[in-house]
Design a protein around this motif. Structure first.
Motif, PDB file in Angstrom:
ATOM      1  N   GLY A 119       0.836  -1.192   0.000  1.00 25.25           N
ATOM      2  CA  GLY A 119       0.000   0.000   0.000  1.00 25.25           C
ATOM      3  C   GLY A 119       0.868   1.236   0.000  1.00 25.25           C
ATOM      4  N   ASN A 120       0.249   2.390  -0.165  1.00 27.76           N
ATOM      5  CA  ASN A 120       1.028   3.624  -0.120  1.00 27.76           C
ATOM      6  C   ASN A 120       1.038   4.187   1.297  1.00 27.76           C
ATOM      7  OD1 ASN A 120      -1.489   4.797   0.198  1.00 27.76           O
ATOM      8  ND2 ASN A 120      -1.529   5.759  -1.821  1.00 27.76           N
ATOM      9  N   SER A 121       1.792   5.258   1.491  1.00 28.10           N
ATOM     10  CA  SER A 121       1.964   5.788   2.845  1.00 28.10           C
ATOM     11  C   SER A 121       0.672   6.330   3.425  1.00 28.10           C
ATOM     12  CB  SER A 121       3.035   6.886   2.841  1.00 28.10           C
ATOM     13  OG  SER A 121       2.647   7.963   2.015  1.00 28.10           O
ATOM     14  N   ALA A 122      -0.259   6.739   2.563  1.00 28.02           N
ATOM     15  CA  ALA A 122      -1.521   7.301   3.058  1.00 28.02           C
ATOM     16  C   ALA A 122      -2.404   6.259   3.735  1.00 28.02           C
ATOM     17  CB  ALA A 122      -2.285   7.951   1.903  1.00 28.02           C
ATOM     18  N   MET A 123      -2.083   4.977   3.579  1.00 35.06           N
ATOM     19  CA  MET A 123      -2.873   3.945   4.239  1.00 35.06           C
ATOM     20  C   MET A 123      -2.813   4.046   5.754  1.00 35.06           C
ATOM     21  SD  MET A 123      -4.778   1.901   2.549  1.00 35.06           S
ATOM     22  CE  MET A 123      -4.934   0.584   3.744  1.00 35.06           C
ATOM     23  N   SER A 124      -1.821   4.770   6.286  1.00 33.11           N
ATOM     24  CA  SER A 124      -1.731   4.901   7.740  1.00 33.11           C
ATOM     25  C   SER A 124      -2.937   5.619   8.315  1.00 33.11           C
ATOM     26  CB  SER A 124      -0.447   5.641   8.120  1.00 33.11           C
ATOM     27  OG  SER A 124      -0.437   6.946   7.561  1.00 33.11           O
ATOM     28  N   VAL A 125      -3.671   6.361   7.495  1.00 39.71           N
ATOM     29  CA  VAL A 125      -4.905   6.999   7.946  1.00 39.71           C
ATOM     30  C   VAL A 125      -5.911   5.934   8.377  1.00 39.71           C
ATOM     31  CG1 VAL A 125      -6.893   8.358   7.183  1.00 39.71           C
ATOM     32  CG2 VAL A 125      -4.593   9.054   6.532  1.00 39.71           C
ATOM     33  N   LEU A 126      -5.913   4.808   7.683  1.00 35.78           N
ATOM     34  CA  LEU A 126      -6.854   3.728   7.994  1.00 35.78           C
ATOM     35  C   LEU A 126      -6.322   2.768   9.045  1.00 35.78           C
ATOM     36  CD1 LEU A 126      -7.952   2.840   4.339  1.00 35.78           C
ATOM     37  CD2 LEU A 126      -9.208   4.215   5.988  1.00 35.78           C
ATOM     38  N   PRO A 131      -3.808  -2.707  16.643  1.00 41.64           N
ATOM     39  CA  PRO A 131      -2.818  -3.469  17.421  1.00 41.64           C
ATOM     40  C   PRO A 131      -2.028  -4.457  16.577  1.00 41.64           C
ATOM     41  CG  PRO A 131      -5.038  -4.257  17.865  1.00 41.64           C
ATOM     42  CD  PRO A 131      -5.195  -3.015  17.041  1.00 41.64           C
ATOM     43  N   GLU A 132      -0.888  -4.859  17.117  1.00 44.39           N
ATOM     44  CA  GLU A 132       0.050  -5.703  16.398  1.00 44.39           C
ATOM     45  C   GLU A 132      -0.544  -7.049  16.004  1.00 44.39           C
ATOM     46  OE1 GLU A 132       3.779  -6.496  14.650  1.00 44.39           O
ATOM     47  OE2 GLU A 132       2.901  -4.643  15.450  1.00 44.39           O
ATOM     48  N   HIS A 133      -1.426  -7.586  16.820  1.00 47.92           N
ATOM     49  CA  HIS A 133      -1.932  -8.931  16.516  1.00 47.92           C
ATOM     50  C   HIS A 133      -2.789  -8.950  15.256  1.00 47.92           C
ATOM     51  CE1 HIS A 133      -6.218  -8.519  17.817  1.00 47.92           C
ATOM     52  NE2 HIS A 133      -5.739  -7.613  18.638  1.00 47.92           N
ATOM     53  N   LEU A 134      -3.250  -7.794  14.785  1.00 43.34           N
ATOM     54  CA  LEU A 134      -3.985  -7.737  13.530  1.00 43.34           C
ATOM     55  C   LEU A 134      -3.079  -7.416  12.342  1.00 43.34           C
ATOM     56  CD1 LEU A 134      -7.258  -5.856  14.572  1.00 43.34           C
ATOM     57  CD2 LEU A 134      -6.923  -8.311  14.214  1.00 43.34           C
ATOM     58  N   LEU A 135      -1.822  -7.126  12.624  1.00 44.20           N
ATOM     59  CA  LEU A 135      -0.892  -6.744  11.572  1.00 44.20           C
ATOM     60  C   LEU A 135       0.090  -7.844  11.205  1.00 44.20           C
ATOM     61  CD1 LEU A 135      -0.035  -3.141  12.844  1.00 44.20           C
ATOM     62  CD2 LEU A 135      -1.722  -3.791  11.118  1.00 44.20           C
ATOM     63  N   THR A 136       0.201  -8.863  12.050  1.00 43.54           N
ATOM     64  CA  THR A 136       1.153  -9.939  11.798  1.00 43.54           C
ATOM     65  C   THR A 136       0.432 -11.288  11.831  1.00 43.54           C
ATOM     66  OG1 THR A 136       1.646 -10.019  14.169  1.00 43.54           O
ATOM     67  CG2 THR A 136       3.097  -8.678  12.799  1.00 43.54           C
ATOM     68  N   PRO A 137       0.929 -12.304  11.086  1.00 47.65           N
ATOM     69  CA  PRO A 137       2.106 -12.223  10.210  1.00 47.65           C
ATOM     70  C   PRO A 137       1.842 -11.431   8.939  1.00 47.65           C
ATOM     71  CG  PRO A 137       1.079 -14.355   9.989  1.00 47.65           C
ATOM     72  CD  PRO A 137       0.353 -13.665  11.102  1.00 47.65           C
ATOM     73  N   ARG A 138       0.582 -11.415   8.475  1.00 52.52           N
ATOM     74  CA  ARG A 138       0.208 -10.601   7.335  1.00 52.52           C
ATOM     75  C   ARG A 138      -1.157 -10.002   7.602  1.00 52.52           C
ATOM     76  NH1 ARG A 138       0.492 -13.595   1.762  1.00 52.52           N
ATOM     77  NH2 ARG A 138       0.170 -11.473   1.027  1.00 52.52           N
ATOM     78  N   PRO A 139      -1.299  -8.690   7.421  1.00 55.42           N
ATOM     79  CA  PRO A 139      -2.606  -8.073   7.667  1.00 55.42           C
ATOM     80  C   PRO A 139      -3.629  -8.496   6.628  1.00 55.42           C
ATOM     81  CG  PRO A 139      -1.066  -6.473   6.764  1.00 55.42           C
ATOM     82  CD  PRO A 139      -0.271  -7.714   7.052  1.00 55.42           C
ATOM     83  N   ARG A 143     -10.022  -8.437   8.593  1.00 51.19           N
ATOM     84  CA  ARG A 143      -9.696  -8.386  10.014  1.00 51.19           C
ATOM     85  C   ARG A 143      -9.371  -6.957  10.441  1.00 51.19           C
ATOM     86  NH1 ARG A 143      -6.467 -13.337   8.660  1.00 51.19           N
ATOM     87  NH2 ARG A 143      -7.735 -15.109   9.306  1.00 51.19           N
ATOM     88  N   LEU A 144      -8.620  -6.241   9.607  1.00 51.87           N
ATOM     89  CA  LEU A 144      -8.268  -4.866   9.933  1.00 51.87           C
ATOM     90  C   LEU A 144      -9.506  -3.991  10.112  1.00 51.87           C
ATOM     91  CD1 LEU A 144      -5.280  -4.221   7.484  1.00 51.87           C
ATOM     92  CD2 LEU A 144      -5.141  -4.543   9.954  1.00 51.87           C
ATOM     93  N   VAL A 145     -10.521  -4.241   9.301  1.00 50.97           N
ATOM     94  CA  VAL A 145     -11.706  -3.386   9.332  1.00 50.97           C
ATOM     95  C   VAL A 145     -12.742  -3.867  10.345  1.00 50.97           C
ATOM     96  CG1 VAL A 145     -13.663  -2.509   7.985  1.00 50.97           C
ATOM     97  CG2 VAL A 145     -11.392  -2.632   6.946  1.00 50.97           C
ATOM     98  N   PRO A 148     -13.143  -6.175  16.304  1.00 57.46           N
ATOM     99  CA  PRO A 148     -13.470  -5.121  17.276  1.00 57.46           C
ATOM    100  C   PRO A 148     -12.284  -4.269  17.694  1.00 57.46           C
ATOM    101  CG  PRO A 148     -13.655  -7.333  18.250  1.00 57.46           C
ATOM    102  CD  PRO A 148     -13.551  -7.512  16.779  1.00 57.46           C
ATOM    103  N   ASP A 149     -11.050  -4.788  17.529  1.00 54.35           N
ATOM    104  CA  ASP A 149      -9.862  -3.990  17.836  1.00 54.35           C
ATOM    105  C   ASP A 149      -9.347  -3.220  16.625  1.00 54.35           C
ATOM    106  OD1 ASP A 149      -9.891  -4.974  20.415  1.00 54.35           O
ATOM    107  OD2 ASP A 149      -8.504  -6.621  19.967  1.00 54.35           O
ATOM    108  N   GLY A 150     -10.037  -3.359  15.495  1.00 55.10           N
ATOM    109  CA  GLY A 150      -9.572  -2.755  14.259  1.00 55.10           C
ATOM    110  C   GLY A 150     -10.230  -1.419  13.963  1.00 55.10           C
TER     111      GLY A 150
END
Length: 304
Positions: A119-126, A131-139, A143-145, A148-150
């Motif tokens: 993704g591009n850098s602007a994805m950090s807005v979303l 939390p880390e457990h939704l970002l690893t091993p691959r987002p 799940r990100l959306v 409940p922690d997303g």
């Protein structure tokens, strides 16, 4: 006869999934209903060309076309490359260009199972605060959306977004018969509902039924998205990639995203400083993934 029985069962399954009669399929594939019946019942074995014609008529994704060919006793017709293979250099360059050109608005590349490839850098807005457990091993986008922690916790219209996402994923799982998509659907369906599911069920006041409305310290920003896919891919990996491009729904959102440009990084999503130009390295193997919009858009997504 064993191959005939196996390919026949798969053809029947795909025909029924597409809600076509044997006559409908025969007409679309320039064949006869009797021949289609013989193929499905194992009384005849289709030629390689016939398998491919039937796959075209049934709009079977490339990955499953290879499965059907193997079931009929033929070699696969479509290569499945790694994202960093030399053969995909032109595609990588095109994607990197799209991601960079779309800033300061978010853009993300996903595979068939909605795993984030880049993704591009602007994805950090979303992804800010996820939390880390939704970002690893691959987002994974779902799940990100919807977890409940997303992102759901920061949405102004969580019930609307959840309903749209769940419905879309369910249709895709039904249309493809993909077990990993079905497992992802079952997983997100088990997530708890928003606190007040009916609170944001209001009639749409703009051109989009369900914009993504995010509550931020700067105010509420609203975006809509569109999906881009490769035209006429002959590679399984390319056929399953899609780029989701987000656009501001109002001038406040556009101004906010412009003001944030240059002050964020995609590290919030993939745990590194990579941008769209390094999408192959961040994506690894497109066959890895989840363990297990309207008609036109849905069919495009289903083919992935």
């Amino acid at each position: 006869m064993q191959n005939s029985s196996r390919i026949g069962a798969l053809l029947r399954e795909w025909r029924q999934r597409r809600k076509l009669s044997q006559l409908d399929l025969a007409l679309a594939a320039d064949s006869s209903a009797r021949h289609v019946s013989y193929l499905e019942n194992g009384r005849a074995t289709p030629s390689r060309a016939m398998v491919l014609r039937l796959c075209d008529a049934l709009d079977v994704p490339l990955r499953e076309r290879n499965t059907l060919l193997l079931a009929a006793g033929y070699a696969p017709a479509y290569r499945e490359s790694r994202l960093d293979d030399a053969e995909l250099a032109a595609a990588r360059s095109a994607v990197a260009t799209m991601l960079a050109a779309h800033e300061p608005y978010p853009a993300v590349v996903v595979d068939r199972w909605w795993n984030v490839v880049a993704g591009n850098s602007a994805m950090s807005v979303l992804t800010a605060g996820i939390p880390e457990h939704l970002l690893t091993p691959r987002p994974n986008v779902y799940r990100l959306v919807l977890h409940p922690d997303g992102l759901l916790a920061r949405l102004a219209n969580p019930a609307q977004v959840r309903e749209l996402f769940v419905e879309r994923l369910g249709r895709q799982a039904d249309a493809t018969g993909d077990e990993r998509l079905r497992a992802l659907y079952d997983e997100v369906l088990s997530y708890p509902l928003p606190m007040d599911p009916a609170a944001d069920r209001t009639a749409p006041s703009g051109p989009f039924q369900v914009p993504v409305r995010i509550v931020t310290p700067l105010g509420e920003i609203a975006m809509f998205s569109t999906m881009a896919t490769f035209g006429a891919p002959a590679d399984v990996t390319l056929s399953e990639l899609a780029i989701e491009l987000f656009y501001p729904l109002d001038e406040f959102t556009a101004a906010t995203l412009r003001n944030l440009e240059g002050r964020r990084g995609f590290a919030a999503v993939n745990g590194s400083s990579e941008t769209g130009s390094d999408w192959a390295e961040s994506g690894a193997d497109a066959s890895d993934g989840v363990d297990g919009a309207e008609d036109h858009v849905d069919r495009r997504e289903e083919r992935r």
